[in-house]
Scaffold this motif. Structure first.
Motif, PDB file in Angstrom:
ATOM      1  N   TRP A 198       0.838  -1.206   0.000  1.00 14.36           N
ATOM      2  CA  TRP A 198       0.000   0.000   0.000  1.00 14.36           C
ATOM      3  C   TRP A 198       0.873   1.257   0.000  1.00 14.36           C
ATOM      4  CZ3 TRP A 198      -3.161   1.871   4.836  1.00 14.36           C
ATOM      5  CH2 TRP A 198      -4.066   2.877   4.461  1.00 14.36           C
ATOM      6  N   GLY A 199       1.905   1.260   0.819  1.00 14.32           N
ATOM      7  CA  GLY A 199       2.792   2.415   0.882  1.00 14.32           C
ATOM      8  C   GLY A 199       3.591   2.610  -0.384  1.00 14.32           C
ATOM      9  N   ARG A 200       4.102   1.529  -0.930  1.00 12.05           N
ATOM     10  CA  ARG A 200       4.911   1.635  -2.150  1.00 12.05           C
ATOM     11  C   ARG A 200       4.073   2.054  -3.347  1.00 12.05           C
ATOM     12  NH1 ARG A 200      10.177   2.414  -3.888  1.00 12.05           N
ATOM     13  NH2 ARG A 200       9.868   2.489  -6.114  1.00 12.05           N
ATOM     14  N   GLU A 201       2.872   1.529  -3.457  1.00 15.70           N
ATOM     15  CA  GLU A 201       2.062   1.772  -4.648  1.00 15.70           C
ATOM     16  C   GLU A 201       1.463   3.173  -4.687  1.00 15.70           C
ATOM     17  OE1 GLU A 201       1.757  -0.039  -7.310  1.00 15.70           O
ATOM     18  OE2 GLU A 201       2.963  -1.685  -6.528  1.00 15.70           O
ATOM     19  N   SER A 202       0.981   3.662  -3.565  1.00 18.59           N
ATOM     20  CA  SER A 202       0.266   4.941  -3.608  1.00 18.59           C
ATOM     21  C   SER A 202       0.529   5.843  -2.412  1.00 18.59           C
ATOM     22  CB  SER A 202      -1.246   4.685  -3.718  1.00 18.59           C
ATOM     23  OG  SER A 202      -1.736   4.040  -2.539  1.00 18.59           O
ATOM     24  N   GLY A 203       1.614   5.589  -1.675  1.00 22.87           N
ATOM     25  CA  GLY A 203       1.874   6.409  -0.498  1.00 22.87           C
ATOM     26  C   GLY A 203       0.724   6.371   0.479  1.00 22.87           C
ATOM     27  N   PHE A 204       0.164   5.156   0.661  1.00 24.86           N
ATOM     28  CA  PHE A 204      -0.982   4.950   1.557  1.00 24.86           C
ATOM     29  C   PHE A 204      -2.196   5.780   1.110  1.00 24.86           C
ATOM     30  CE2 PHE A 204       2.974   4.488   3.992  1.00 24.86           C
ATOM     31  CZ  PHE A 204       2.886   3.141   4.308  1.00 24.86           C
ATOM     32  N   GLY A 205      -2.340   5.908  -0.196  1.00 26.40           N
ATOM     33  CA  GLY A 205      -3.487   6.625  -0.755  1.00 26.40           C
ATOM     34  C   GLY A 205      -3.269   8.100  -0.971  1.00 26.40           C
ATOM     35  N   ALA A 206      -2.089   8.620  -0.618  1.00 27.96           N
ATOM     36  CA  ALA A 206      -1.838  10.064  -0.722  1.00 27.96           C
ATOM     37  C   ALA A 206      -1.313  10.483  -2.095  1.00 27.96           C
ATOM     38  CB  ALA A 206      -0.842  10.500   0.346  1.00 27.96           C
ATOM     39  N   ALA A 207      -0.787   9.545  -2.867  1.00 26.19           N
ATOM     40  CA  ALA A 207      -0.179   9.891  -4.158  1.00 26.19           C
ATOM     41  C   ALA A 207      -1.240  10.377  -5.145  1.00 26.19           C
ATOM     42  CB  ALA A 207       0.553   8.688  -4.725  1.00 26.19           C
ATOM     43  N   LYS A 208      -0.871  11.364  -5.939  1.00 32.22           N
ATOM     44  CA  LYS A 208      -1.770  11.842  -6.986  1.00 32.22           C
ATOM     45  C   LYS A 208      -1.738  10.869  -8.162  1.00 32.22           C
ATOM     46  CE  LYS A 208      -1.354  16.760  -5.860  1.00 32.22           C
ATOM     47  NZ  LYS A 208      -0.967  18.105  -6.350  1.00 32.22           N
ATOM     48  N   GLY A 227      -6.393   3.289  -8.605  1.00 34.64           N
ATOM     49  CA  GLY A 227      -6.671   3.303  -7.187  1.00 34.64           C
ATOM     50  C   GLY A 227      -5.454   3.140  -6.283  1.00 34.64           C
ATOM     51  N   GLN A 228      -5.737   2.947  -4.983  1.00 35.62           N
ATOM     52  CA  GLN A 228      -4.672   2.863  -3.986  1.00 35.62           C
ATOM     53  C   GLN A 228      -3.809   1.610  -4.109  1.00 35.62           C
ATOM     54  OE1 GLN A 228      -5.655   4.172   0.043  1.00 35.62           O
ATOM     55  NE2 GLN A 228      -7.614   4.958  -0.705  1.00 35.62           N
ATOM     56  N   PRO A 229      -4.365   0.461  -4.523  1.00 39.65           N
ATOM     57  CA  PRO A 229      -3.490  -0.709  -4.739  1.00 39.65           C
ATOM     58  C   PRO A 229      -2.812  -0.707  -6.100  1.00 39.65           C
ATOM     59  CG  PRO A 229      -5.771  -1.358  -4.235  1.00 39.65           C
ATOM     60  CD  PRO A 229      -5.784   0.082  -4.600  1.00 39.65           C
ATOM     61  N   GLN A 230      -3.195   0.244  -6.980  1.00 36.57           N
ATOM     62  CA  GLN A 230      -2.667   0.308  -8.337  1.00 36.57           C
ATOM     63  C   GLN A 230      -2.923  -0.995  -9.096  1.00 36.57           C
ATOM     64  OE1 GLN A 230      -0.622   3.290 -10.118  1.00 36.57           O
ATOM     65  NE2 GLN A 230      -2.606   3.564  -9.124  1.00 36.57           N
ATOM     66  N   PHE A 231      -4.185  -1.362  -9.179  1.00 30.69           N
ATOM     67  CA  PHE A 231      -4.618  -2.534  -9.940  1.00 30.69           C
ATOM     68  C   PHE A 231      -4.868  -2.145 -11.398  1.00 30.69           C
ATOM     69  CE2 PHE A 231      -6.885  -5.319  -6.491  1.00 30.69           C
ATOM     70  CZ  PHE A 231      -5.654  -5.660  -5.963  1.00 30.69           C
ATOM     71  N   LEU A 232      -4.422  -2.963 -12.322  1.00 28.88           N
ATOM     72  CA  LEU A 232      -4.926  -2.870 -13.682  1.00 28.88           C
ATOM     73  C   LEU A 232      -6.384  -3.338 -13.678  1.00 28.88           C
ATOM     74  CD1 LEU A 232      -1.843  -4.142 -15.694  1.00 28.88           C
ATOM     75  CD2 LEU A 232      -2.790  -1.835 -15.741  1.00 28.88           C
ATOM     76  N   PRO A 233      -7.172  -2.930 -14.668  1.00 29.29           N
ATOM     77  CA  PRO A 233      -8.595  -3.285 -14.645  1.00 29.29           C
ATOM     78  C   PRO A 233      -8.874  -4.782 -14.557  1.00 29.29           C
ATOM     79  CG  PRO A 233      -8.240  -1.492 -16.170  1.00 29.29           C
ATOM     80  CD  PRO A 233      -6.870  -1.932 -15.721  1.00 29.29           C
ATOM     81  N   THR A 234      -8.091  -5.621 -15.229  1.00 33.10           N
ATOM     82  CA  THR A 234      -8.331  -7.065 -15.126  1.00 33.10           C
ATOM     83  C   THR A 234      -8.107  -7.546 -13.701  1.00 33.10           C
ATOM     84  OG1 THR A 234      -6.051  -7.480 -15.868  1.00 33.10           O
ATOM     85  CG2 THR A 234      -7.790  -7.604 -17.539  1.00 33.10           C
ATOM     86  N   SER A 235      -7.124  -6.963 -13.009  1.00 34.67           N
ATOM     87  CA  SER A 235      -6.882  -7.340 -11.622  1.00 34.67           C
ATOM     88  C   SER A 235      -8.016  -6.858 -10.720  1.00 34.67           C
ATOM     89  CB  SER A 235      -5.547  -6.759 -11.133  1.00 34.67           C
ATOM     90  OG  SER A 235      -4.469  -7.364 -11.801  1.00 34.67           O
TER      91      SER A 235
END
Length: 431
Positions: free
Chosen positions: A154-164, A216-224
């Motif tokens: 979560w932290g690596r992908e989106s900074g715990f949701g804070a990343a633009k 989103g926050q987990p940085q999923f591709l749409p299939t995921s």
């Protein structure tokens, strides 16, 4: 502007003048040169825009319609969307794909610099471990994935949701499905994104993505998203944009789907004696961890491997060859690689999870000064190894484990000390 100035100084359109006239001449010529140059780029872009719209109408729409996508959904998704020609790894009409000179993804760059932000991830992870203790416990109970691992992702992908996350997903995925080097993959993703909207799982305006099309926050591709997104807060919707419980559970569900083994670690930093070949690296050369220990490979710090791990299979990992830390990893390490196909990414997550759980402690071994080569140079070296009969996993300019161990085998065969990592001398010898 630097390009224009250089052109001005070399073109007969802009003769040298006296000092009082020189500034005026440069300004006038700049306007003239830009007037000549810009319509060429604009004309090419307009042509690609037209081709993109024709592709949407005549190619993508018929397949989307056959998969149950309504015309209203399709039009809403692509309203005012034009191809984004600034995205990396595109193949413009009339050109051929080639290995880019530089690497756009940090995961395949310098190993040492990749770990620079880990303190922020682990500090943020520990803070959120306290905030979401009940949710993390429930997630681990259901999916078997430790909270530290989920938090590190979560932290690596989106900074715990804070990343633009600023891009229009349909712009990114549509552009890449039309022009990228991996068109087929992105075609599946843009169709999956349309399915998300058609099913009411997200609205077109909510479909914000990274430059690679991840959501989103987990940085999923749409299939995921369609396979792994979880409604964990019970509101009837899997919301990976705004819900922390849904985000954490979706990450854990993803890892569980790809085979995370509950109760096993991800790996251990080790010391590898010089007599043990670095060419033994890779998930296809596993052996019991006790057998690695018998070869002289020992955990950093002197602790023995846990008994339950010693009896199980492990794999040698040397992400920088002999110029960095070495590890014995478990199958869970390769589950982490399902999230991002990079050894450094999986290592960052495993190491970050340990630091979240047990406190900040860096690797014992230091990263050497490696990873500074151009991707195109590594690809040239890989082609040289392929000509010599080695399997490098494809000449893509990325030094994965097959490339690293092939380098080590070639070095040993040619009387060199095996380092198992590309450098300038190797590139020159193998081009």
């Amino acid at each position: 502007m630097i390009f224009v100035k250089a052109l001005l100084l070399s073109t007969p359109l802009c003769p040298a003048g006296t000092r009082p006239l020189k500034r005026m001449l440069l300004a006038l010529c700049a306007a003239l040169v830009l007037f000549v140059l810009l319509p060429i780029g604009s004309s090419q872009a307009a042509k690609i825009d037209d081709q993109f719209q024709a592709w949407l109408r005549n190619d993508l729409w018929p397949e989307a319609q056959a998969q149950g996508i309504s015309q209203a959904t399709f039009h809403a998704a692509f309203a005012s969307v034009l191809p984004n020609l600034k995205l990396p790894d595109l193949v413009l009409p009339g050109t051929k794909p080639k290995t880019p000179k530089k690497q756009h993804q940090a995961e395949f760059g310098s190993p040492g610099s990749y770990f620079a932000p880990i303190s922020g991830v682990t500090a943020g992870g520990r803070s959120r471990a306290g905030q979401h203790v009940a949710t993390l416990a429930a997630v681990e109970k259901r999916f078997g994935v430790p909270g530290g691992v989920v938090l590190a992702i979560w932290g690596r992908e989106s900074g715990f949701g804070a990343a633009k996350i600023p891009y229009n997903a349909f712009e990114v995925l549509g552009t890449k499905a039309f022009l990228a080097t991996r068109k087929d993959m992105f075609r599946k993703e843009v169709l999956a994104a349309l399915e998300m909207v058609e099913r009411g799982l997200a609205s077109p305006k909510d479909m914000k993505s990274s430059w690679a099309g991840a959501l989103g926050q987990p940085q999923f591709l749409p299939t995921s998203f369609l396979k792994h997104a979880v409604d964990f807060d019970g509101d009837g919707r899997a919301d990976i944009w705004g819900s922390v419980p849904d985000t954490l559970a979706s990450i854990a569900n993803y890892l569980a789907h790809y085979g995370w083994t509950k109760g096993r670690d991800w790996g251990f930093e080790v010391a590898v004696p010089a007599r043990v070949s670095c060419a033994l690296e890779g998930p296809d050369q596993g052996r019991r961890i006790s057998d690695w220990a018998a070869m002289g490979i020992a955990r950093i710090g002197g602790k023995p491997f846990p008994q339950h791990e010693a009896r199980a299979e492990g794999y040698l990992l040397m992400p920088a060859g002999r110029s960095g830390p070495a590890f014995i990893v478990t199958p869970n390490f390769y589950v982490l690689k399902q999230y991002n196909e990079s050894d450094l990414y999986a290592l960052f997550i495993g190491h970050g999870a340990d630091r979240i759980a047990y406190g900040d402690k860096s690797f014992a071994a230091q990263w050497g000064k490696v990873g500074g080569l151009y991707r195109s140079d590594v690809a040239a070296m890989q082609r040289g190894l392929e000509k010599a009969g080695y399997d490098v996993g494809g000449a893509d300019g990325l030094p994965g484990f097959k490339t690293r161990r092939s380098i080590g085998a070639w070095q040993a065969k040619n009387g060199r000390a095996p380092t198992c990592f590309p450098d300038k001398e190797l590139v020159g010898a193998l081009r």
